[in-house]
Design a protein around this motif. Structure first.
Motif, short mmCIF file in Angstrom:
data_model
loop_
_atom_site.label_atom_id
_atom_site.label_comp_id
_atom_site.label_asym_id
_atom_site.label_seq_id
_atom_site.Cartn_x
_atom_site.Cartn_y
_atom_site.Cartn_z
N ASN A 206 -43.43 44.28 -23.04
CA ASN A 206 -43.10 44.12 -24.49
C ASN A 206 -42.09 43.27 -24.91
O ASN A 206 -41.02 43.33 -24.20
CB ASN A 206 -43.00 45.34 -25.27
N LYS A 208 -38.63 42.31 -26.87
CA LYS A 208 -37.58 43.10 -27.48
C LYS A 208 -36.57 42.04 -28.27
O LYS A 208 -36.40 41.28 -27.58
CB LYS A 208 -37.19 44.01 -26.98
N ASP A 225 -35.68 47.44 -30.28
CA ASP A 225 -37.12 47.78 -30.39
C ASP A 225 -37.42 47.91 -31.85
O ASP A 225 -37.27 49.06 -32.41
CB ASP A 225 -37.80 48.73 -29.31
N ASN A 270 -34.15 52.33 -25.49
CA ASN A 270 -34.75 53.11 -24.12
C ASN A 270 -33.67 53.52 -23.40
O ASN A 270 -33.55 53.25 -22.06
CB ASN A 270 -35.52 52.00 -23.59
#
Length: 306
Positions: A206, A208, A225, A270
């Motif tokens: 993904n 970010k 994110d 994260n």
């Protein structure tokens, strides 16, 4: 201490091996070697006396220095377990000293410090930057420097002291840390952020948002994110000095207690860090991460840590 934690504590295993091999080495030098020498001297004396008697009796004896040397060598030879212990002891002692007081290697297991540190990075941690500590018990005996905002630090996870964590120091004792809308404010001063190109995280595939964050003069990159909330309140645990923090749906404010530090991962959305499990006491500090010395997937990763 459980068997699993003991097996996971390489420093303890190394210490036990050093003590065992050291005891065997000392025992051999000051006792067993002398016993072997005495046994060899007695055997050689008996050999010489027997040879002399046979010669006196008129019996021809095939005696030479080589035979005596063979007898002496056989009796002085160290048993295998003593020989290996004596060989391993100085190596183990050197490794134990180096990793206990100078530098210790670690492997990055998670993506909480991306983009600064990637999964698989092998890093060196300076063990003396923040003071000299006794190995195994991690008790500080000599004070040197204190952790500074922006340092990347390895420490014992407060919720499980058998685990080593690595995060960035965001707050030092006395700091008032506010995190709202994914932006930090330290002691009332907003931290500077400069937008960078979006970052493709290999683990999640993904993109970010990437920013260059200036934390007390230390510039480093962080990730955000957009799909993640500023804070997952349901993941916040009870921890010592939690009363020093105020949580809202938009973020939190914490005043760092004396002797503690506030840690955050550079991969902000994260990372399980001080936002969720609290402050890191000084007694938990392992050392400062200073360099990536190897990454088998990318040799270009080798270099200093910012």
């Amino acid at each position: 201490m459980t068997l699993q934690s003991i097996l996971g504590n390489f420093a303890l295993i190394l210490f036990v091996l050093m003590v065992v091999t050291g005891i065997i080495w000392v025992l051999d030098v000051f006792y067993l070697a002398k016993q072997r020498r005495a046994a060899a001297d007695k055997a050689l004396a008996d050999y010489d006396a027997r040879t002399a008697k046979l010669t006196a009796d008129g019996i021809k004896v095939d005696s030479n220095a080589h035979s005596r040397a063979q007898i002496e060598q056989a009796l002085l030879r160290q048993p295998t377990w003593i020989e290996y212990s004596g060989s391993f002891f100085p190596v183990i002692a050197l490794v134990f000293f180096l990793r206990s007081f100078l530098f210790e290697p670690f492997k990055i297991p998670s993506s909480s410090m991306v983009p600064t540190l990637l999964v698989g990075d092998l890093i060196l941690v300076n063990k003396f930057t923040y003071g000299i500590r006794l190995p195994i018990v991690n008790q500080k005996i000599i004070q040197l420097n204190d952790p500074q905002r922006g340092d990347v630090m390895v420490f014992k996870y407060p919720m499980d002291m058998s685990q080593d964590y690595i995060k960035r120091v965001v707050g030092v004792p006395g700091d008032k840390i506010t995190y709202e809308n994914k932006r930090l404010t330290v002691n009332g001063k907003p931290i500077s952020y400069v937008a960078q190109d979006d970052y493709l995280e290999e683990e999640s595939l993904n993109y970010k948002k990437q920013f260059k964050e200036n934390l007390s003069g230390t510039e480093h990159r962080i990730l955000n994110d957009d799909r993640a909330p500023t804070l997952n309140l349901s993941d916040v645990r009870d921890f010592p000095n939690k009363e020093a923090c105020t949580y809202t749906y938009d973020g939190f404010t914490c005043t760092v207690p004396a002797g503690n530090y506030f840690m955050m991962g550079d991969n902000r959305d994260n990372s399980a860090d001080s936002r969720y499990w609290g402050f890191v006491p000084d007694k938990n500090i392992v050392g400062k991460a200073v360099a990536v010395w190897m990454n088998l997937s990318s040799m270009s990763r080798i270099g200093g840590i910012q």
